[in-house]
Design an enzyme around this catalytic site. Sequence first.
Site, PDB file in Angstrom:
ATOM      1  N   ASN A  58      -7.055  -1.401  14.784  1.00 30.96           N
ATOM      2  CA  ASN A  58      -8.412  -1.502  14.596  1.00 30.96           C
ATOM      3  C   ASN A  58      -8.913  -2.793  13.485  1.00 30.96           C
ATOM      4  O   ASN A  58      -9.548  -2.372  12.681  1.00 30.96           O
ATOM      5  CB  ASN A  58      -8.702  -0.010  13.759  1.00 30.96           C
ATOM      6  CG  ASN A  58      -8.406   0.327  11.808  1.00 30.96           C
ATOM      7  OD1 ASN A  58      -7.012  -0.791  11.552  1.00 30.96           O
ATOM      8  ND2 ASN A  58      -8.989   1.596  11.208  1.00 30.96           N
ATOM      9  N   HIS A  93      -7.431  -2.973  10.526  1.00 31.92           N
ATOM     10  CA  HIS A  93      -6.997  -3.201   8.829  1.00 31.92           C
ATOM     11  C   HIS A  93      -6.043  -3.723   8.557  1.00 31.92           C
ATOM     12  O   HIS A  93      -5.032  -4.255   9.385  1.00 31.92           O
ATOM     13  CB  HIS A  93      -6.963  -1.603   8.897  1.00 31.92           C
ATOM     14  CG  HIS A  93      -5.775  -0.686   8.993  1.00 31.92           C
ATOM     15  ND1 HIS A  93      -5.318   0.379   9.890  1.00 31.92           N
ATOM     16  CD2 HIS A  93      -4.533  -1.577   9.007  1.00 31.92           C
ATOM     17  CE1 HIS A  93      -4.278   0.944  10.021  1.00 31.92           C
ATOM     18  NE2 HIS A  93      -3.825  -0.535   9.552  1.00 31.92           N
ATOM     19  N   GLU A 110      -8.994  -0.214   5.322  1.00 35.20           N
ATOM     20  CA  GLU A 110     -10.344  -0.368   6.836  1.00 35.20           C
ATOM     21  C   GLU A 110     -11.629  -0.572   7.113  1.00 35.20           C
ATOM     22  O   GLU A 110     -11.663  -1.591   5.869  1.00 35.20           O
ATOM     23  CB  GLU A 110     -10.175   1.364   6.843  1.00 35.20           C
ATOM     24  CG  GLU A 110      -8.800   2.449   6.743  1.00 35.20           C
ATOM     25  CD  GLU A 110      -8.100   2.698   7.356  1.00 35.20           C
ATOM     26  OE1 GLU A 110      -8.098   1.319   8.963  1.00 35.20           O
ATOM     27  OE2 GLU A 110      -7.299   3.200   7.529  1.00 35.20           O
ATOM     28  N   ASP A 118       0.867  -1.296   0.160  1.00 34.07           N
ATOM     29  CA  ASP A 118      -0.190   0.163  -0.382  1.00 34.07           C
ATOM     30  C   ASP A 118       0.859   1.430   0.268  1.00 34.07           C
ATOM     31  O   ASP A 118       1.927   0.806   0.232  1.00 34.07           O
ATOM     32  CB  ASP A 118      -1.075   0.353   1.249  1.00 34.07           C
ATOM     33  CG  ASP A 118       0.013  -0.255   2.717  1.00 34.07           C
ATOM     34  OD1 ASP A 118       1.061  -0.162   2.626  1.00 34.07           O
ATOM     35  OD2 ASP A 118      -0.752  -0.025   4.034  1.00 34.07           O
TER      36      ASP A 118
HETATM   37  P1  PGA Z   1       2.666  -1.165  12.745  1.00 31.98           P
HETATM   38  O1  PGA Z   1       1.173  -0.882  11.809  1.00 31.98           O
HETATM   39  O2  PGA Z   1       2.835  -2.974  11.704  1.00 31.98           O
HETATM   40  O3  PGA Z   1       3.717  -0.282  13.242  1.00 31.98           O
HETATM   41  O4  PGA Z   1       2.407  -1.403  14.028  1.00 31.98           O
HETATM   42  C1  PGA Z   1       0.385  -2.159  11.594  1.00 31.98           C
HETATM   43  C2  PGA Z   1      -0.545  -1.529  10.870  1.00 31.98           C
HETATM   44  O5  PGA Z   1      -1.320  -0.327  10.499  1.00 31.98           O
HETATM   45  O6  PGA Z   1      -1.176  -2.216   9.648  1.00 31.98           O
END
Ligand code: PGA
Length: 237
Positions: free
Chosen positions: A133, A135, A140, A67
């Site tokens: 959350n 995602h 999302e 992404d």
């Molecule tokens: P993080 O983020 O690896 O920094 O915990 C994961 C995400 O938000 O997909």
Amino acid sequence: MRVVKGGSREEWADYVAEMLIARLQVRPALRLCLPTGLTPVPIYERVAAAVAAGRASFRETEVFLLDEFGGVEPDDPGRCDQMLRRFLLANVNLPDARFHRFRLDGDIEAECRAYEQAIGAGCDLTLLGLGGNGHIGMNEPGALPDSLTRRVDLAPETTAASARYFAHDRLPTWGVTMGMATIMRSEEIWLLAAGARKAGIVQRTVREDVSPSLPASLLRSHPTTLLIVDDDAGREI
Ligand code: PGA
């Protein structure tokens, strides 16, 4: 979804890195989807060290970035492609032409269609972080199982969380992401979570109903997904 408890954070990173190195050894032309975020950083460090030591190679590998943030300068160090370069690609021998990433300065819909085409039948292996959350990439809550690569609005908490990547306060409110269906076409998926702040969302991912309101739960419908957690992230399951 099979759950693997990888031990301490160090042991977890060793475990995932060694599995990835083994995949690269067996299938040098691996088609690999990689995330950014903080979760994979220690894994990328270990894989880069293995490449430096001659134990693995990216020479024939194809890498698809999961992404990208929209509305930020192409050379912003907080962009996902910049982070993946810094944490992994600058330190391995992947030919630049086989690093697929998003160019967001033109027709974004056409770019997303081209990305889907390049992925084709699916990646061989997809690594994923897990958002607070639920995602997956920038899918999302509410992202549908049949969603493809597309432009998306970020949840307010995702925009707020992106502050850890940017040295300024013009935080992104949108991005582009492989869709849930794009991800689910991958032959193998490894969902990675480490640290106590992920314990709650790991528990929800495993226990709650499979639903678009929790995108990570959709991965439970995929035949070979592994959820690989360290002791802290896995303490509630
Ligand atoms: P993080 O983020 O690896 O920094 O915990 C994961 C995400 O938000 O997909």
